[in-house]
Design a protein around this motif. Structure first.
Motif, PDB file in Angstrom:
ATOM      1  N   ARG A   7       0.841  -1.191   0.000  1.00 52.76           N
ATOM      2  CA  ARG A   7       0.000   0.000   0.000  1.00 52.76           C
ATOM      3  C   ARG A   7       0.875   1.241   0.000  1.00 52.76           C
ATOM      4  O   ARG A   7       1.953   1.265   0.582  1.00 52.76           O
ATOM      5  N   ASP A  61      -9.504   9.286   4.525  1.00 54.07           N
ATOM      6  CA  ASP A  61     -10.135   8.049   4.063  1.00 54.07           C
ATOM      7  C   ASP A  61     -10.622   8.199   2.616  1.00 54.07           C
ATOM      8  O   ASP A  61     -10.387   7.327   1.783  1.00 54.07           O
ATOM      9  N   ARG A  65      -9.153   6.083  -0.553  1.00 58.63           N
ATOM     10  CA  ARG A  65     -10.042   5.250  -1.363  1.00 58.63           C
ATOM     11  C   ARG A  65     -10.009   5.672  -2.831  1.00 58.63           C
ATOM     12  O   ARG A  65      -9.983   4.821  -3.726  1.00 58.63           O
ATOM     13  N   GLU A  66      -9.992   6.970  -3.096  1.00 56.41           N
ATOM     14  CA  GLU A  66      -9.934   7.433  -4.485  1.00 56.41           C
ATOM     15  C   GLU A  66      -8.631   6.978  -5.145  1.00 56.41           C
ATOM     16  O   GLU A  66      -8.632   6.487  -6.272  1.00 56.41           O
ATOM     17  N   GLU A  68      -6.798   4.390  -4.464  1.00 56.04           N
ATOM     18  CA  GLU A  68      -6.760   2.941  -4.661  1.00 56.04           C
ATOM     19  C   GLU A  68      -7.949   2.406  -5.450  1.00 56.04           C
ATOM     20  O   GLU A  68      -8.064   1.203  -5.661  1.00 56.04           O
ATOM     21  N   ILE A  70     -11.101   2.401  -4.554  1.00 55.28           N
ATOM     22  CA  ILE A  70     -12.067   1.759  -3.650  1.00 55.28           C
ATOM     23  C   ILE A  70     -13.292   2.669  -3.561  1.00 55.28           C
ATOM     24  O   ILE A  70     -13.143   3.883  -3.393  1.00 55.28           O
ATOM     25  N   PRO A  71     -14.500   2.117  -3.650  1.00 54.33           N
ATOM     26  CA  PRO A  71     -15.691   2.969  -3.540  1.00 54.33           C
ATOM     27  C   PRO A  71     -15.707   3.762  -2.231  1.00 54.33           C
ATOM     28  O   PRO A  71     -15.220   3.303  -1.201  1.00 54.33           O
TER      29      PRO A  71
END
Length: 91
Positions: A7, A61, A65-66, A68, A70-71
């Motif tokens: 990550r 957060d 998420r953006e 990676e 991820i919704p």
């Protein structure tokens, strides 16, 4: 983008919340959280939250998420938020 389980960011408790910082930051490095807060990574681990885990910084957060793909996670309502409406404009 996540590459083989690696990550780009990690969580750091700071100012009462868990903020995301670049994983490359080491002890005593100066940089920014994903939400733009200036931070110096402590040499010693930060204190644990009395409740187990520090609350998440919603801006960090959302940025993580953006990055990676991820919704987005629905953010809990906060004091001062505009009322949510349903279909037809009724709350």
């Amino acid at each position: 983008m996540v590459v083989m389980g690696i990550r780009a960011f990690r969580w750091l408790p700071y100012r009462g919340q868990r903020h995301a910082i670049p994983d490359s930051m080491a002890a005593n490095d100066v940089g920014n959280t994903l939400c733009g807060v200036d931070v110096t990574v402590p040499h010693d681990p930060p204190p644990r939250s009395p409740d187990g885990c520090w609350p998440t910084c919603w801006s960090c957060d959302a940025a993580w998420r953006e990055f990676e793909g991820i919704p987005a996670f629905p953010r809990p309502r906060q004091a001062g938020d505009a009322p949510r409406t349903t279909v037809g404009g009724r709350s």
